[in-house]
Design an enzyme around this catalytic site. Sequence first.
Site, PDB file in Angstrom:
ATOM      1  N   TYR A 289      -6.096   0.298  -7.023  1.00 32.91           N
ATOM      2  CA  TYR A 289      -5.412   1.439  -6.406  1.00 32.91           C
ATOM      3  C   TYR A 289      -5.129   1.155  -4.929  1.00 32.91           C
ATOM      4  CZ  TYR A 289      -4.175   6.269  -5.339  1.00 32.91           C
ATOM      5  OH  TYR A 289      -3.501   7.400  -4.964  1.00 32.91           O
ATOM      6  N   ASP A 290      -6.143   0.708  -4.213  1.00 36.89           N
ATOM      7  CA  ASP A 290      -5.999   0.441  -2.782  1.00 36.89           C
ATOM      8  C   ASP A 290      -4.939  -0.632  -2.518  1.00 36.89           C
ATOM      9  OD1 ASP A 290      -6.768   0.607   0.044  1.00 36.89           O
ATOM     10  OD2 ASP A 290      -7.637  -1.387  -0.286  1.00 36.89           O
ATOM     11  N   MET A 291      -4.927  -1.654  -3.328  1.00 37.43           N
ATOM     12  CA  MET A 291      -3.986  -2.754  -3.120  1.00 37.43           C
ATOM     13  C   MET A 291      -2.546  -2.343  -3.431  1.00 37.43           C
ATOM     14  SD  MET A 291      -5.845  -5.673  -2.392  1.00 37.43           S
ATOM     15  CE  MET A 291      -4.787  -6.992  -2.886  1.00 37.43           C
TER      16      MET A 291
END
Length: 162
Positions: free
Chosen positions: A133-135
């Site tokens: 998700y963060d990437m």
Amino acid sequence: MNNSDKTFTHINPESGFPAMVDVGDKLVSKRTAVAQSIVVLGNEIMQQLEGNDIQTKKGPVFQTAIIGGTMAAKKTADLIPLCHPLALENCKVNISVNEDHEVVIECTVSITSKTGVEMEALTGASVAALTIYDMCKAFSHHIVIKETKLLRKTGGKNDYNG
């Protein structure tokens, strides 16, 4: 065993307060656990898939998630309040794309110990999903971490094959 015979293991029966489970009298055995998280990235992001990974300015998404999931599994006792700190013997995070174009993360953890590694496998799979998700969030926020669950565990008092 019916549900009325079951008790919560992290509650001290005398005080009713939270307590770490005493594993001192348990037998040492080989214990494994496999957990899975599923991430739906959507077509926009999945179109960026080249080979077995998605490349971003932050680096390769799946490779980074494998490292994040492994690190998290090793740090589970620092994240989940009543988990025992464990020296894991093995942790593998595998990431693939299924026929529905969902990202499937499987985290397999093993140890020879007096306590199981379900929480370590679940933590590894969860943090790998959060890393994905963060990437990818700069590309789209229409990302869903759909499901995290224990698939199976062996060793200890009961095996589980969900």
